[in-house]
Design an enzyme around this catalytic site. Structure first.
Site, mmCIF file in Angstrom:
data_model
loop_
_atom_site.group_PDB
_atom_site.id
_atom_site.type_symbol
_atom_site.label_atom_id
_atom_site.label_comp_id
_atom_site.label_asym_id
_atom_site.label_seq_id
_atom_site.Cartn_x
_atom_site.Cartn_y
_atom_site.Cartn_z
ATOM 1 N N ASN A 92 -1.131 7.962 7.331
ATOM 2 C CA ASN A 92 -1.875 7.014 6.215
ATOM 3 C C ASN A 92 -3.048 6.588 5.814
ATOM 4 O O ASN A 92 -3.630 6.635 5.334
ATOM 5 C CB ASN A 92 -0.377 5.979 6.835
ATOM 6 C CG ASN A 92 -1.245 4.718 5.568
ATOM 7 O OD1 ASN A 92 -0.412 4.584 4.329
ATOM 8 N ND2 ASN A 92 -1.735 3.668 6.194
ATOM 9 N N HIS A 146 8.166 5.787 5.815
ATOM 10 C CA HIS A 146 9.135 4.972 5.217
ATOM 11 C C HIS A 146 10.092 5.039 4.763
ATOM 12 O O HIS A 146 11.006 3.980 5.678
ATOM 13 C CB HIS A 146 7.942 4.581 4.238
ATOM 14 C CG HIS A 146 6.640 4.407 3.682
ATOM 15 N ND1 HIS A 146 6.754 2.618 3.647
ATOM 16 C CD2 HIS A 146 5.457 4.637 3.968
ATOM 17 C CE1 HIS A 146 5.031 2.841 3.730
ATOM 18 N NE2 HIS A 146 4.056 3.867 4.488
ATOM 19 N N HIS A 206 4.300 11.576 4.626
ATOM 20 C CA HIS A 206 4.202 9.988 4.610
ATOM 21 C C HIS A 206 5.261 8.812 3.504
ATOM 22 O O HIS A 206 5.857 8.604 4.966
ATOM 23 C CB HIS A 206 3.095 10.070 3.642
ATOM 24 C CG HIS A 206 2.375 7.879 3.737
ATOM 25 N ND1 HIS A 206 1.845 7.530 2.089
ATOM 26 C CD2 HIS A 206 1.980 7.549 4.738
ATOM 27 C CE1 HIS A 206 1.480 6.359 2.972
ATOM 28 N NE2 HIS A 206 2.275 6.099 3.927
ATOM 29 N N HIS A 261 2.889 6.954 11.937
ATOM 30 C CA HIS A 261 1.921 6.542 10.329
ATOM 31 C C HIS A 261 1.211 6.876 10.409
ATOM 32 O O HIS A 261 0.591 7.240 9.582
ATOM 33 C CB HIS A 261 3.252 4.972 9.843
ATOM 34 C CG HIS A 261 2.875 4.791 8.542
ATOM 35 N ND1 HIS A 261 1.816 3.175 8.548
ATOM 36 C CD2 HIS A 261 3.331 4.758 7.653
ATOM 37 C CE1 HIS A 261 1.817 3.467 7.310
ATOM 38 N NE2 HIS A 261 2.471 3.992 6.871
ATOM 39 N N ILE A 281 2.052 -0.715 5.574
ATOM 40 C CA ILE A 281 1.555 -0.788 4.063
ATOM 41 C C ILE A 281 1.854 0.542 4.074
ATOM 42 O O ILE A 281 2.131 1.281 4.476
ATOM 43 C CB ILE A 281 -0.161 -1.044 4.471
ATOM 44 C CG1 ILE A 281 -0.934 -0.866 3.338
ATOM 45 C CG2 ILE A 281 -0.824 0.235 5.631
ATOM 46 C CD1 ILE A 281 -0.827 -2.537 2.023
#
Length: 873
Positions: A724, A534, A529, A720, A873
């Site tokens: 997530n 990110h 993740h 993602h 997010i």
């Protein structure tokens, strides 16, 4: 001060560019929002804004010619006469917090202007405004002309340059109309900044920095963290620069903001909008306990003990955690800001921290414990990106034996062959039926320090699984290893646990699965993740804004996939991944968490982020030119891979159509100055610690460009989403996905072993994540798993006028249609009873890669489905 105000209001600006003589009129519409009527109560600024408007000195727009240059102004496009927004005060009277408003504007036009290609905006108010779009009607020689702005504009005094917005035309650098060329180049220079000084909220600078802002060395060595990036030992992708001063105790570290501050610099347009920010704060309240631990921990200690039974855990969802008496509630109110916690309490004030029921226990409260569900979640859970095919037995380690000794597996044939449905190991390997979830090599280098320096007690695990005829994965054995570096010949102390259903053996098997889940949970949070979505995407965002003009086709292609990422990453550095932040408190590597991600980043490979390349690397697919994407899945019922390959293919088709429209040959790719600068800077600065790796595409062909853009979009959207938005569905019930283990397997003859025999539920609860960390962890993943109400999903754009080119818009429509068809096929697969991995024993359909393009409700929340355009997010 009043004199200066009147001079500014009534006087002329000596720097105002010369204007073109009046001609006919061009009518326009400007859609914007103003900060003061969204979230400001600054009376003085509001008063001044009204004064300025009365004297027609509010917000002005000045057209720039795309066809006629001004030799007296460096051949830049000729400027029209400034036009001011009309009826400012009447239009603002009835606005509420989330309103946008349309203003009329009338431009004087002269034939010497020709077709406008851009405009200058000057905001003479004392408050920032958010300009969404500008539309001009009946432009001579053009008709309707659109400007898609979506940007905050601060008062003009904050800028040393003009704020310029371009029409929704698309140009390669060499095709840019000459009158716009310097404006294009100057805008990029402004966005790059001068690489000095502390950046302010009105700055629009995109620049790089190391991850040197995670620790607080002034608080002591336990709060210090190594700088990530810029060294061979700790390589890392770059983050956005803030320019904050160095830490007073360590000049290599950047000073940190106060814990509760959310005023972290990112370029203003990268921050959440008002709707998103409100959503985020509403749900983030449940995580604020971590930053207030020193104030409230004593109260928690008095009222919240260990979970004693599984029912105690279920009470978090069925009834919340009961505060034993009114006194403790009163004390809680005294020691923490009450506004943070009132959202956590039911209206009767009796129960604290009641959570939504996670999907994994909605239908059946015990199905998560089955071996089939344990294996299924490796294919359709929240971390389906690690499992790989076993090609040799026993499994071997890739760790350096000179440093770590012999780390090869201790699995034997006797451990597993009796449970392989009559197959031998050789037959199973030959028939591609043996698979492994392997967290051994990633963890061993840190395991001794983790177990010694923290209150974690865990193992490095390997889990073997057999692919059965019905498509499910059957766990065969779990190896739990501890380092033994004193003995180089036998450098792992390992224990192999095999499946059992009853008695003490069954309890030990459940513990072994919990240790494996702890490993997988930590790897998911830190690598699958954080690192692989990110962190690795942020340098692409920075390089794109620094080197690709908003007029560039690749900017227009990629920009929607960068929405909100820099800000959520900045918030993560502030609250989640910093020293003693929420992540360190809730996953097993504790203070070594981010350091471990740096070591694993050494082996990151951009081209292997392509889904087909990843599946081939993990051996779960083999090349097959007759199949779509040129490969065949060896686990046919692999929901993540099946749905993902369809989405990957749709993205690649869309990217290919788009890129081939603008790049008619490889020569154009090679000759695109902005594109080449973008790719060079991305490699050499954004991912500079890996710049010499041979796997980087050369960016010399259209195929290079198409593959690169497809990977970026895939990582930012579908990958993602897959890792997530399933977090709460599966890990919201911490028994299913524990993140910490606090003691090792009990030895026979010890009190812990006797407890395991007499009360296996209590023994498991005392081994895995403690109650306080459970509350904190559930709070965090509830926030992370929610879709915002303003989410923009794959196959959607925030405006239909994102480009003026018809062919790319038609290609995008085809892309959206393909995603709708994919949704329909996912629904059919989930309803197919023959595909046992689609829903599993827990009856949770796999919808994490359901694009959600047809759901226009924008309800947000814990939907468990939907692929947003970006890491938002």
């Amino acid at each position: 001060m009043i004199g200066e105000l009147l001079e500014t209001v009534c006087g002329k600006n000596p720097d105002e560019p010369k204007n073109i003589d009046n001609g006919q009129k061009i009518k326009g519409r400007v859609v914007l929002m103003k900060k003061s009527f969204m979230d400001s109560t600054d009376f003085w600024a509001s008063f001044l804004d009204r004064i300025y408007t009365l004297f027609h000195k509010g917000v002005s727009l000045q057209l720039i010619s795309a066809v006629h240059g001004d030799s007296a102004n460096g051949s830049k496009g000729k400027l029209g006469k400034p036009a001011f927004l009309e009826n400012w005060i009447p239009n603002l009277r009835s606005l509420t917090a989330e309103d946008e408003v349309t203003f009329d504007v009338t431009f004087d036009w002269h034939e010497s202007i020709g077709v406008p290609g851009a405009f200058i905006i000057r905001n003479r108010h004392h408050s920032q405004i958010y300009i969404k779009t500008v539309t001009l009607e009946d432009v001579p020689g053009q008709g309707q002309l659109h400007f898609v702005c979506n940007s905050w504009v601060y008062p003009a005094r904050r800028y040393k340059y003009d704020r310029v917005f371009f029409a929704n035309k698309t140009y390669l650098p060499c095709d840019t109309p000459e009158p716009l060329r310097l404006y294009r180049e100057e805008e990029l220079i402004n966005l790059r900044g001068d690489r000095s000084g502390m950046l302010k909220e009105w700055d629009r600078v995109y620049d790089y920095a190391l991850y040197n802002d995670l620790g607080s060395p002034e608080k002591g060595s336990d709060h210090a963290r190594p700088v990530l990036g810029g060294s061979e030992d700790y390589p890392y992708p770059r983050r956005g620069r803030t320019g904050r001063p160095p830490n007073k105790d360590d000049s290599k570290s950047e000073s940190r903001l106060p814990l509760l501050s959310l005023n972290i610099y990112v370029p203003r347009d990268e921050k959440f909008n008002q709707v998103k920010f409100s959503d985020f704060l509403a749900y983030a309240i449940k995580s604020v306990g971590q930053v207030l631990v020193p104030e409230i921990k004593s109260i928690f200690d008095k009222t919240l003990d260990e979970f004693d039974t599984f029912q105690d855990v279920l009470n978090l969802y069925e009834g919340g955690v009961k505060l034993p008496d009114g006194h403790n509630l009163t004390e809680l109110r005294k020691c923490v800001p009450w506004e943070f916690f009132r959202e956590l309490l039911r209206s009767d004030g009796e129960r604290f921290l009641k959570f939504p029921v996670p999907d994994v226990i909605k239908e059946d409260k015990t199905a998560w414990r089955t071996d089939i569900e344990f294996g299924r979640e490796m294919l359709a859970g929240l971390n389906p990106v690690v499992i790989r095919r076993l090609e040799e037995f026993p499994p071997t380690s890739k760790l350096d034996p000179e440093k770590y000794g012999n780390q090869n597996s201790s699995f034997t044939r006797e451990h597993i062959e009796t449970n392989m449905n009559g197959l031998t190991i050789s037959e199973a390997i030959e028939q591609n039926k043996l698979f492994i979830l392997d967290h051994h090599d990633a963890l061993i280098p840190y395991l001794e320090r983790i177990n010694k320096d923290t209150n974690t007690r865990t193992y490095a695990s390997r889990t073997l699984l057999l692919l059965q005829d019905d498509g499910t994965l059957k766990p065969l054995a779990i190896e739990l290893s501890l380092p033994n570096f004193q003995n180089k010949e036998n450098s792992a102390i390992s224990r192999v646990i095999t499946p059992a259903e009853h008695g003490i053996e069954g309890s030990i098997w459940q513990l072994a699965k919990a240790y494996a889940a702890v490993n997988d949970s930590g790897y998911h949070h830190l690598i699958s993740h954080w690192l692989n979505t990110h962190a690795v995407i942020e340098p692409f965002i920075i390089a794109t804004n620094r080197q690709l003009s908003v007029l560039h086709p690749i900017y227009k292609l990629l920009h929607p996939h960068f929405r909100d990422t820099m800000y959520i990453n900045a918030l993560a550095r502030q609250i989640l991944i910093s020293a003693r932040g929420i992540l360190e408190s809730t996953v097993y590597p504790r203070k070594y968490s981010m350091e471990m991600t740096s070591v694993i980043y050494k082996n990151w490979n951009f081209t292997e982020q392509a889904l087909p390349a990843d599946l081939l690397k993990r051996g779960v697919a083999v090349p097959d030119p007759s199949q779509p994407n040129g490969l065949k899945l060896l686990i046919e019922d692999y929901p993540y891979a099946v749905d993902g390959l369809e989405i990957w293919s749709a993205i690649k088709d869309w990217v290919e159509e788009y890129c081939l429209f603008y790049y008619r040959s490889d020569d154009i790719v090679q000759g695109d100055s902005e594109l080449q600068s973008w790719w060079k800077e991305l490699r050499e600065e954004g991912h500079g610690d890996l710049k010499d790796k041979p796997w980087w595409p050369n960016m010399q062909t259209r195929d290079d460009l198409i593959e690169t853009c497809t990977i970026i979009i895939w990582v930012a959207s579908a990958l993602h989403a897959a890792v997530n938005f399933g977090q709460y569905s599966y890990a919201g019930y911490l028994l299913n996905r524990p993140t910490i283990s606090r003691r090792l397997l009990p030895e026979q003859g010890t009190p812990e072993y006797a407890e395991l025999e007499s009360d296996p539920e209590l023994a498991l609860l005392k081994t895995i994540t403690a109650q306080f960390q459970t509350l904190l962890g559930i709070s965090l993943i509830e926030v992370l798993s929610r879709h915002s109400t303003d989410e923009i999903y794959l196959g959607q754009r925030d405006t239909p006028e994102w480009t003026s080119d018809t062919t790319p818009k038609r290609a995008f429509t085809r892309f959206s249609t393909k995603l709708v068809n994919i949704e329909q096929r996912i629904a059919l697969r989930n309803a197919d009873k023959r595909l046992k991995n689609r829903v599993g024993p827990v009856n949770v359909p796999y919808t994490l890669l359901y694009p959600n393009t047809t759901d226009n409700s924008r309800s947000g929340g814990l939907t468990g489905k939907g692929v947003p355009n970006s890491i938002s997010i």
